[in-house]
Design a protein around this motif. Structure first.
Motif, PDB file in Angstrom:
ATOM      1  N   ARG A  77      -9.021  -2.111 -20.657  1.00  0.00           N
ATOM      2  CA  ARG A  77      -9.337  -2.611 -19.312  1.00  0.00           C
ATOM      3  C   ARG A  77     -10.704  -2.130 -18.880  1.00  0.00           C
ATOM      4  N   GLU A  78     -11.047  -0.912 -19.217  1.00  0.00           N
ATOM      5  CA  GLU A  78     -12.349  -0.356 -18.834  1.00  0.00           C
ATOM      6  C   GLU A  78     -13.479  -1.097 -19.553  1.00  0.00           C
ATOM      7  N   GLU A  79     -13.258  -1.443 -20.822  1.00  0.00           N
ATOM      8  CA  GLU A  79     -14.277  -2.163 -21.586  1.00  0.00           C
ATOM      9  C   GLU A  79     -14.443  -3.595 -21.085  1.00  0.00           C
ATOM     10  N   LEU A  80     -13.349  -4.158 -20.573  1.00  0.00           N
ATOM     11  CA  LEU A  80     -13.421  -5.519 -20.036  1.00  0.00           C
ATOM     12  C   LEU A  80     -14.334  -5.570 -18.825  1.00  0.00           C
ATOM     13  N   ASP A 127       0.824  -1.207   0.000  1.00  0.00           N
ATOM     14  CA  ASP A 127       0.000   0.000   0.000  1.00  0.00           C
ATOM     15  C   ASP A 127       0.856   1.255   0.000  1.00  0.00           C
ATOM     16  N   MET A 128       1.754   1.350   0.960  1.00  0.00           N
ATOM     17  CA  MET A 128       2.495   2.586   1.134  1.00  0.00           C
ATOM     18  C   MET A 128       3.484   2.830   0.005  1.00  0.00           C
ATOM     19  N   SER A 129       4.062   1.774  -0.549  1.00  0.00           N
ATOM     20  CA  SER A 129       5.124   1.982  -1.505  1.00  0.00           C
ATOM     21  C   SER A 129       4.637   2.328  -2.897  1.00  0.00           C
ATOM     22  N   ASN A 130       3.336   2.224  -3.172  1.00  0.00           N
ATOM     23  CA  ASN A 130       2.890   2.623  -4.498  1.00  0.00           C
ATOM     24  C   ASN A 130       2.227   3.995  -4.499  1.00  0.00           C
ATOM     25  N   ALA A 174       7.072  -0.372  -9.046  1.00  0.00           N
ATOM     26  CA  ALA A 174       7.356  -1.380 -10.063  1.00  0.00           C
ATOM     27  C   ALA A 174       6.075  -2.097 -10.480  1.00  0.00           C
ATOM     28  N   PHE A 175       5.257  -2.457  -9.494  1.00  0.00           N
ATOM     29  CA  PHE A 175       4.006  -3.151  -9.786  1.00  0.00           C
ATOM     30  C   PHE A 175       3.069  -2.258 -10.593  1.00  0.00           C
ATOM     31  N   ASP A 176       2.957  -0.992 -10.217  1.00  0.00           N
ATOM     32  CA  ASP A 176       2.111  -0.060 -10.954  1.00  0.00           C
ATOM     33  C   ASP A 176       2.569   0.068 -12.401  1.00  0.00           C
ATOM     34  N   HIS A 177       3.886   0.109 -12.590  1.00  0.00           N
ATOM     35  CA  HIS A 177       4.450   0.239 -13.932  1.00  0.00           C
ATOM     36  C   HIS A 177       4.076  -0.957 -14.801  1.00  0.00           C
ATOM     37  N   THR A 178       4.257  -2.166 -14.280  1.00  0.00           N
ATOM     38  CA  THR A 178       3.949  -3.359 -15.067  1.00  0.00           C
ATOM     39  C   THR A 178       2.447  -3.475 -15.324  1.00  0.00           C
ATOM     40  N   TYR A 179       1.637  -3.054 -14.355  1.00  0.00           N
ATOM     41  CA  TYR A 179       0.183  -3.083 -14.525  1.00  0.00           C
ATOM     42  C   TYR A 179      -0.232  -2.201 -15.696  1.00  0.00           C
ATOM     43  N   LYS A 180       0.341  -0.999 -15.740  1.00  0.00           N
ATOM     44  CA  LYS A 180      -0.007  -0.061 -16.808  1.00  0.00           C
ATOM     45  C   LYS A 180       0.494  -0.547 -18.172  1.00  0.00           C
ATOM     46  N   VAL A 181       1.674  -1.168 -18.192  1.00  0.00           N
ATOM     47  CA  VAL A 181       2.208  -1.685 -19.455  1.00  0.00           C
ATOM     48  C   VAL A 181       1.316  -2.810 -19.976  1.00  0.00           C
ATOM     49  N   TYR A 182       0.921  -3.721 -19.095  1.00  0.00           N
ATOM     50  CA  TYR A 182       0.104  -4.854 -19.534  1.00  0.00           C
ATOM     51  C   TYR A 182      -1.303  -4.423 -19.929  1.00  0.00           C
ATOM     52  N   TRP A 183      -2.004  -3.765 -18.991  1.00  0.00           N
ATOM     53  CA  TRP A 183      -3.410  -3.427 -19.237  1.00  0.00           C
ATOM     54  C   TRP A 183      -3.579  -2.186 -20.115  1.00  0.00           C
ATOM     55  N   LYS A 195      -0.216 -14.689 -22.986  1.00  0.00           N
ATOM     56  CA  LYS A 195       0.712 -15.373 -22.080  1.00  0.00           C
ATOM     57  C   LYS A 195       2.109 -14.784 -22.208  1.00  0.00           C
ATOM     58  N   GLU A 196       2.507 -14.471 -23.437  1.00  0.00           N
ATOM     59  CA  GLU A 196       3.805 -13.850 -23.665  1.00  0.00           C
ATOM     60  C   GLU A 196       3.850 -12.472 -23.026  1.00  0.00           C
ATOM     61  N   ALA A 197       2.746 -11.714 -23.134  1.00  0.00           N
ATOM     62  CA  ALA A 197       2.675 -10.383 -22.535  1.00  0.00           C
ATOM     63  C   ALA A 197       2.771 -10.458 -21.019  1.00  0.00           C
ATOM     64  N   GLN A 198       2.130 -11.463 -20.434  1.00  0.00           N
ATOM     65  CA  GLN A 198       2.194 -11.641 -18.985  1.00  0.00           C
ATOM     66  C   GLN A 198       3.612 -11.950 -18.533  1.00  0.00           C
ATOM     67  N   GLU A 199       4.308 -12.774 -19.301  1.00  0.00           N
ATOM     68  CA  GLU A 199       5.696 -13.099 -18.965  1.00  0.00           C
ATOM     69  C   GLU A 199       6.587 -11.862 -19.066  1.00  0.00           C
ATOM     70  N   LYS A 200       6.335 -11.031 -20.054  1.00  0.00           N
ATOM     71  CA  LYS A 200       7.149  -9.839 -20.263  1.00  0.00           C
ATOM     72  C   LYS A 200       6.912  -8.776 -19.187  1.00  0.00           C
ATOM     73  N   THR A 201       5.754  -8.837 -18.518  1.00  0.00           N
ATOM     74  CA  THR A 201       5.441  -7.842 -17.493  1.00  0.00           C
ATOM     75  C   THR A 201       5.486  -8.415 -16.079  1.00  0.00           C
ATOM     76  N   ALA A 202       5.965  -9.641 -15.951  1.00  0.00           N
ATOM     77  CA  ALA A 202       6.137 -10.225 -14.609  1.00  0.00           C
ATOM     78  C   ALA A 202       7.444  -9.691 -14.028  1.00  0.00           C
TER      79      ALA A 202
END
Length: 210
Positions: free
Chosen positions: A174-177, A10-13, A153-162, A196-203
């Motif tokens: 993401r909003e339409e989903l 919570d605090m770190s993002n 870091a988590f916020d960054h990968t979330y934005k890249v993926y979604w 699946k490839e996108a998920q691996e690239k953003t893990a």
């Protein structure tokens, strides 16, 4: 593992902190102790640990420590650090005795901030406590960006993926989903493979500090 939301998740993002350091190290002896009674619930030797120490600002910091083998289910500790106006540690919580690694990382890896850890270290010149440790950061393979602060870091990968990869593959934002699950989209095998490839690239990957 379920870290306290006041520390990493919570605090770190919320925003970039003054300084965050992550490391792995080996503790010679570690115990799970009931603070109120002193009862030892578990004890082990030569355990590999991960630690994160952060300073949100010059008056407040935090730490989280857990064993790697069980991902914190066996040995886990977290707490806050309070500093006075002279940047001297005056209090902490979460543990009966602050682990040396926390103070050493602040002293040695944040030395330019001149935080005073004498409250717990009490070092005299020539007798300073030392420990062996290896620093690491979080890497997003898709962009090559590295972070010390897990939440950012988590916020960054979330934005890249979604925000980028998922819409490119599916044509849906993401909003339409909405509340639908991805498996309800009737994707083609090719789209499934690309996701699946996108998920691996953003893990997030832990990588040594250069």
């Amino acid at each position: 593992m379920n870290p306290n939301p006041n520390t990493l998740r919570d605090m770190s993002n919320s925003r970039p902190h003054l300084r965050v350091v992550n490391a792995t190290y080996t503790v010679k002896t570690i115990s799970n102790v009931v603070l109120t009674s002193g009862q030892v619930l578990d004890q082990a030797k030569n355990i590999e640990m991960r630690v994160t120490v952060g300073l949100r600002d010059e008056s407040y910091g935090y730490f989280e420590i857990y064993d790697i083998a069980s991902d914190g289910n066996r040995f886990y500790a977290e707490g806050g650090l309070w500093f006075d106006k002279d940047r001297k540690l005056v209090d902490y919580d979460g543990v009966g005795e602050l682990p040396d690694i926390v103070s050493i990382l602040i002293r040695d890896e944040m030395d330019d901030l001149m935080m005073d850890m004498s409250y717990v270290l009490g070092d005299e010149v020539g007798t300073e406590k030392t420990m062996d440790y290896k620093l690491f950061e979080y890497l997003c393979p898709a962009t090559g960006q590295r972070f010390t602060q897990h939440g950012l870091a988590f916020d960054h990968t979330y934005k890249v993926y979604w925000g980028k990869l998922f819409p490119e593959v599916t044509g849906i934002t993401r909003e339409e989903l909405g509340i639908r699950r991805v498996k309800e989209l009737d994707l083609t095998p090719e789209q499934d493979a690309k996701l699946k490839e996108a998920q691996e690239k953003t893990a997030l990957v832990r990588v040594p500090v250069k």
